[in-house]
Design an enzyme around this catalytic site. Structure first.
Site, PDB file in Angstrom:
ATOM      1  N   PRO A 186      -4.413   6.719  -2.112  1.00 34.12           N
ATOM      2  CA  PRO A 186      -3.115   7.183  -1.610  1.00 34.12           C
ATOM      3  C   PRO A 186      -2.075   7.593  -2.655  1.00 34.12           C
ATOM      4  O   PRO A 186      -1.052   6.925  -2.839  1.00 34.12           O
ATOM      5  CB  PRO A 186      -2.633   5.993  -0.787  1.00 34.12           C
ATOM      6  CG  PRO A 186      -3.230   4.811  -1.473  1.00 34.12           C
ATOM      7  CD  PRO A 186      -4.581   5.272  -1.960  1.00 34.12           C
ATOM      8  N   CYS A 187      -2.294   8.724  -3.291  1.00 35.04           N
ATOM      9  CA  CYS A 187      -1.316   9.209  -4.267  1.00 35.04           C
ATOM     10  C   CYS A 187      -0.005   9.618  -3.606  1.00 35.04           C
ATOM     11  O   CYS A 187       1.024   9.708  -4.290  1.00 35.04           O
ATOM     12  CB  CYS A 187      -1.906  10.349  -5.099  1.00 35.04           C
ATOM     13  SG  CYS A 187      -2.615  11.693  -4.146  1.00 35.04           S
ATOM     14  N   HIS A 188      -0.015   9.825  -2.285  1.00 39.75           N
ATOM     15  CA  HIS A 188       1.226  10.172  -1.583  1.00 39.75           C
ATOM     16  C   HIS A 188       2.224   9.016  -1.588  1.00 39.75           C
ATOM     17  O   HIS A 188       3.402   9.226  -1.315  1.00 39.75           O
ATOM     18  CB  HIS A 188       0.922  10.620  -0.142  1.00 39.75           C
ATOM     19  CG  HIS A 188       0.263   9.583   0.692  1.00 39.75           C
ATOM     20  ND1 HIS A 188      -1.109   9.373   0.671  1.00 39.75           N
ATOM     21  CD2 HIS A 188       0.769   8.680   1.569  1.00 39.75           C
ATOM     22  CE1 HIS A 188      -1.406   8.394   1.503  1.00 39.75           C
ATOM     23  NE2 HIS A 188      -0.293   7.954   2.058  1.00 39.75           N
TER      24      HIS A 188
END
Length: 154
Positions: free
Chosen positions: A121-123
């Site tokens: 989850p780089c968001h």
């Protein structure tokens, strides 16, 4: 010999391409490519889990995947997987998680190369002032994903 399979799906954040290599997930890209779509049991399972995530019924993924990158990228991606669902961290926080608070810009570069966005989850990484910063597929997609997680976890 490596065997690759591509599968396309529609999602609330647009078309997604799932890539399987040797029976593990190795890629999730926004948009579609010109490869023929093939539905393997793994790729169909990933699609089901993503649809559950998008509908707010899933907060983590349990499909076999493989990440390939530099040592630093692998550390940065591992740090991403430590950020809880529905929460965010600043790039500096992620840099601290990999051992050097001065590498905030470098973790941003590693996040940009993340081959499995959403699943890794780089968001969930934002600017120190709370701004969304960059997101390779588009800031509006990052905003949508964060809002989904906030609404489910509240």
């Amino acid at each position: 010999m490596d065997q690759f399979f591509y599968h396309y799906m529609e999602s609330p954040v647009g078309s997604l391409t799932l890539l399987e290599k040797n029976e593990v997930l190795v890629g999730l890209k926004f948009g579609v490519s010109d490869h023929p779509s093939e539905s393997t049991s793994l790729l169909l399972a990933v699609e089901v889990q993503l649809l559950e995530y998008f509908s707010g019924k899933r907060v983590s993924f349990d499909v076999p995947f493989s990440l390939v990158g530099t040592t630093f990228q692998m550390q940065a991606w591992d740090a991403l997987m430590q950020i809880p669902y529905g929460e965010t961290r600043a790039y500096a926080d992620q840099a601290k998680m990999v051992g050097d608070v001065k590498k905030a810009r470098a973790v941003g570069g590693a996040n940009n190369k993340n081959p499995l966005p959403i699943i890794v989850p780089c968001h969930r990484v934002v600017g120190s002032d709370g701004s969304l910063g960059g997101y390779q597929p588009g800031v509006e997609k990052k905003e949508w994903l964060l809002e989904l997680e906030r609404s489910v976890s509240s």
